[in-house]
Design a protein around this motif. Structure first.
Motif, PDB file in Angstrom:
ATOM      1  N   GLN A   8      -9.200   4.196   0.025  1.00 27.59           N
ATOM      2  CA  GLN A   8     -10.462   4.862   0.344  1.00 27.59           C
ATOM      3  C   GLN A   8     -10.231   6.271   0.872  1.00 27.59           C
ATOM      4  O   GLN A   8     -10.970   7.200   0.547  1.00 27.59           O
ATOM      5  CB  GLN A   8     -11.238   4.022   1.361  1.00 27.59           C
ATOM      6  CG  GLN A   8     -11.782   2.714   0.788  1.00 27.59           C
ATOM      7  CD  GLN A   8     -12.376   1.814   1.861  1.00 27.59           C
ATOM      8  OE1 GLN A   8     -12.412   2.191   3.038  1.00 27.59           O
ATOM      9  NE2 GLN A   8     -12.828   0.622   1.463  1.00 27.59           N
ATOM     10  N   ALA A  11      -9.168   8.493  -2.014  1.00 32.70           N
ATOM     11  CA  ALA A  11     -10.238   8.734  -2.970  1.00 32.70           C
ATOM     12  C   ALA A  11     -11.049   9.971  -2.608  1.00 32.70           C
ATOM     13  O   ALA A  11     -11.637  10.617  -3.473  1.00 32.70           O
ATOM     14  CB  ALA A  11     -11.154   7.519  -3.048  1.00 32.70           C
ATOM     15  N   VAL A  15      -6.485  15.991  -5.423  1.00 32.03           N
ATOM     16  CA  VAL A  15      -5.092  15.854  -5.846  1.00 32.03           C
ATOM     17  C   VAL A  15      -4.520  17.237  -6.107  1.00 32.03           C
ATOM     18  O   VAL A  15      -5.123  18.047  -6.818  1.00 32.03           O
ATOM     19  CB  VAL A  15      -4.988  14.996  -7.124  1.00 32.03           C
ATOM     20  CG1 VAL A  15      -3.566  14.968  -7.639  1.00 32.03           C
ATOM     21  CG2 VAL A  15      -5.474  13.579  -6.833  1.00 32.03           C
ATOM     22  N   SER A 361      -0.584   7.296  -5.197  1.00 33.49           N
ATOM     23  CA  SER A 361      -1.245   7.850  -6.380  1.00 33.49           C
ATOM     24  C   SER A 361      -2.700   7.409  -6.362  1.00 33.49           C
ATOM     25  O   SER A 361      -3.067   6.462  -5.663  1.00 33.49           O
ATOM     26  CB  SER A 361      -0.559   7.369  -7.663  1.00 33.49           C
ATOM     27  OG  SER A 361      -0.622   5.957  -7.759  1.00 33.49           O
ATOM     28  N   ARG A 362      -3.515   8.108  -7.125  1.00 36.41           N
ATOM     29  CA  ARG A 362      -4.931   7.742  -7.226  1.00 36.41           C
ATOM     30  C   ARG A 362      -5.172   7.108  -8.590  1.00 36.41           C
ATOM     31  O   ARG A 362      -4.934   7.728  -9.626  1.00 36.41           O
ATOM     32  CB  ARG A 362      -5.815   8.966  -7.050  1.00 36.41           C
ATOM     33  CG  ARG A 362      -7.314   8.646  -7.157  1.00 36.41           C
ATOM     34  CD  ARG A 362      -8.153   9.896  -7.072  1.00 36.41           C
ATOM     35  NE  ARG A 362      -7.956  10.540  -5.776  1.00 36.41           N
ATOM     36  CZ  ARG A 362      -8.396  11.769  -5.488  1.00 36.41           C
ATOM     37  NH1 ARG A 362      -8.995  12.489  -6.413  1.00 36.41           N
ATOM     38  NH2 ARG A 362      -8.201  12.267  -4.296  1.00 36.41           N
ATOM     39  N   TYR A 363      -5.659   5.893  -8.585  1.00 40.15           N
ATOM     40  CA  TYR A 363      -5.920   5.176  -9.827  1.00 40.15           C
ATOM     41  C   TYR A 363      -7.215   5.682 -10.453  1.00 40.15           C
ATOM     42  O   TYR A 363      -8.261   5.739  -9.798  1.00 40.15           O
ATOM     43  CB  TYR A 363      -6.013   3.682  -9.538  1.00 40.15           C
ATOM     44  CG  TYR A 363      -6.321   2.833 -10.755  1.00 40.15           C
ATOM     45  CD1 TYR A 363      -5.413   2.740 -11.804  1.00 40.15           C
ATOM     46  CD2 TYR A 363      -7.523   2.124 -10.852  1.00 40.15           C
ATOM     47  CE1 TYR A 363      -5.685   1.957 -12.911  1.00 40.15           C
ATOM     48  CE2 TYR A 363      -7.804   1.341 -11.954  1.00 40.15           C
ATOM     49  CZ  TYR A 363      -6.878   1.273 -12.987  1.00 40.15           C
ATOM     50  OH  TYR A 363      -7.148   0.501 -14.095  1.00 40.15           O
ATOM     51  N   ILE A 364      -7.157   6.093 -11.720  1.00 41.40           N
ATOM     52  CA  ILE A 364      -8.360   6.576 -12.419  1.00 41.40           C
ATOM     53  C   ILE A 364      -8.632   5.764 -13.674  1.00 41.40           C
ATOM     54  O   ILE A 364      -9.421   6.164 -14.533  1.00 41.40           O
ATOM     55  CB  ILE A 364      -8.227   8.067 -12.772  1.00 41.40           C
ATOM     56  CG1 ILE A 364      -7.004   8.301 -13.687  1.00 41.40           C
ATOM     57  CG2 ILE A 364      -8.136   8.924 -11.502  1.00 41.40           C
ATOM     58  CD1 ILE A 364      -6.932   9.723 -14.228  1.00 41.40           C
ATOM     59  N   GLY A 365      -7.974   4.588 -13.789  1.00 41.61           N
ATOM     60  CA  GLY A 365      -8.182   3.742 -14.954  1.00 41.61           C
ATOM     61  C   GLY A 365      -9.386   2.843 -14.796  1.00 41.61           C
ATOM     62  O   GLY A 365     -10.196   2.966 -13.857  1.00 41.61           O
ATOM     63  N   GLN A 366      -9.515   1.906 -15.737  1.00 39.02           N
ATOM     64  CA  GLN A 366     -10.638   0.947 -15.707  1.00 39.02           C
ATOM     65  C   GLN A 366     -10.502   0.011 -14.508  1.00 39.02           C
ATOM     66  O   GLN A 366      -9.412  -0.373 -14.109  1.00 39.02           O
ATOM     67  CB  GLN A 366     -10.623   0.122 -16.999  1.00 39.02           C
ATOM     68  CG  GLN A 366     -10.912   0.926 -18.258  1.00 39.02           C
ATOM     69  CD  GLN A 366     -12.377   1.318 -18.373  1.00 39.02           C
ATOM     70  OE1 GLN A 366     -13.244   0.701 -17.737  1.00 39.02           O
ATOM     71  NE2 GLN A 366     -12.654   2.343 -19.166  1.00 39.02           N
ATOM     72  N   ARG A 367     -11.644  -0.335 -13.955  1.00 35.76           N
ATOM     73  CA  ARG A 367     -11.661  -1.320 -12.880  1.00 35.76           C
ATOM     74  C   ARG A 367     -11.443  -2.713 -13.453  1.00 35.76           C
ATOM     75  O   ARG A 367     -11.834  -3.001 -14.606  1.00 35.76           O
ATOM     76  CB  ARG A 367     -13.013  -1.281 -12.144  1.00 35.76           C
ATOM     77  CG  ARG A 367     -13.243   0.012 -11.390  1.00 35.76           C
ATOM     78  CD  ARG A 367     -12.255   0.157 -10.247  1.00 35.76           C
ATOM     79  NE  ARG A 367     -12.420   1.451  -9.565  1.00 35.76           N
ATOM     80  CZ  ARG A 367     -11.626   1.886  -8.608  1.00 35.76           C
ATOM     81  NH1 ARG A 367     -10.595   1.130  -8.220  1.00 35.76           N
ATOM     82  NH2 ARG A 367     -11.829   3.061  -8.032  1.00 35.76           N
TER      83      ARG A 367
END
Length: 371
Positions: A8, A11, A15, A361-367
């Motif tokens: 959180q 987010a 970056v 890292s920040r995840y930007i893929g599909q939930r």
């Protein structure tokens, strides 16, 4: 803090692409100020080190990081023994390098250094590179490797290993200056790579091989050779302005100009310009390059007035290494010979912290469950 809490927080944070301006380590080894055009190596401005031997620079960088401190004379003797040891280890491996380019050959040879080696690993790593690099260059030319002379300085033996002749004092001095100039440069890509590997406790040799792999990339250590390609393509003094003008009109990059960090002139360029100007051979080539530099800076200022594009270390690196006798295919390996000083020091420094480098890292893929 839980993983969700960390996620959180991250987010909401921007970056930093390329990790620009992100502080990832504390070091006493070097400081780069891109706005002021300043490079400090362990408390000394770069220009103060221009007359130092490479062994003196190693003494400075390794200070307080090794179990047994050594002065420059002791380092010179230890490197001599390391070069002899590297020559012995290399002999059975050379035939297998024929299909590899120069950097690939150096990568292979460094990767064979045994972790159980009794010699201090930081000394062995630095001592091995000239032996390996010179042998690779000679093999490419159809020549057999030369045995090291442990009584010589590191720079002097490097040149002797390459040409099998005693080098002139001005060439030794120029190479010493080059090795000192590129010995360390903040948390660049290869040094950061070496520190990340060192933080896993993989050891010195694994760490510096990783550094070399990063240096191999053309965005880091592979640009000095193309400077000479540019000078060759320009050819004559009368062709300087039209060639550079046409290149800029086509949107091409002028090799040896501009830098990711420096917004003003790269201080290493001035130190190496001084070194190359004192060489007795190659004065015509060096004079021609100076005229190319002057016109290039003029045209870059006209075409891109809001973007500072000054001479960088690559421009005079190419001239120094060509003048002392290295083939341009070896330039990255010679760069590694100098930067090995910084890599080994950073590895030693990182090992003292005992902390694994593990950024988020920040995840930007599909939930999960959304597809």
């Amino acid at each position: 803090m839980t993983i969700n809490a960390v996620a959180q927080i991250l987010a909401g944070q921007p970056v930093a692409a390329g990790l620009d301006d992100v502080v990832a380590a504390e070091t006493r080894l070097s400081h780069v100020d891109g706005q002021a055009g300043e490079l400090i190596i362990s408390g000394f401005h770069l220009h103060q080190l221009a007359d130092w031997s490479f062994e003196q620079v190693l003494e400075l960088l390794w200070r307080d990081l090794t179990p047994e401190p050594m002065d420059a004379a002791q380092i010179r003797a230890a490197l001599g023994k390391a070069r002899l040891r590297a020559h012995t280890l290399m002999q059975p491996l050379l035939p297998g390098l024929a299909h590899l380019n120069a950097v690939e050959g150096l990568r292979l040879l460094l990767s064979t250094l045994p972790d159980e080696e009794n010699m201090p690993h930081h000394v062995m790593a630095v001592g091995a590179v000239p032996v390996f690099a010179a042998a690779i260059a000679r093999q490419a030319a159809g020549l057999k490797p030369i045995a090291p002379d442990a009584s010589l300085s590191h720079a002097e033996d490097f040149l002797k290993l390459l040409r099998n002749e005693v080098p002139t004092s001005d060439k030794v001095k120029a190479l010493d200056t080059y090795l000192a100039t590129v010995s360390d440069h903040g948390l660049n890509a290869s040094t950061f790579t070496a520190r990340v590997i060192a933080s896993t406790k993989a050891g010195m040799f694994s760490s510096v091989v990783g550094g070399l792999c990063a240096l191999k990339g053309p965005l880091h250590g592979g640009a000095p050779g193309p400077v000479l390609d540019m000078l060759d393509a320009i050819g004559t003094e009368k062709n300087i302005r039209p060639w550079l003008t046409d290149a800029l009109a086509r949107g091409e990059r002028l090799m040896g100009f501009g830098h990711r960090i420096y917004r003003v002139r790269d201080p290493r360029a001035d130190v190496l310009k001084g070194a190359v100007s004192r060489l007795k051979e190659g004065s015509e080539r060096i004079g021609f390059a100076g005229k190319v530099e002057a016109v290039a800076l003029e045209l870059l200022k006209e075409k891109k007035p809001l973007r500072p594009l000054q001479t960088n270390v690559e421009f005079y690196t190419a001239l120094v290494l060509e003048a002392v006798g290295f083939p341009r295919e070896s330039f990255t390996n010679v760069f590694a010979a100098g930067r090995m000083a910084g890599w080994t020091a950073h590895v030693l420094e990182q090992e003292q912290t005992g902390r694994l480098i593990r950024p988020q890292s920040r995840y930007i893929g599909q939930r999960a469950g959304s597809f």
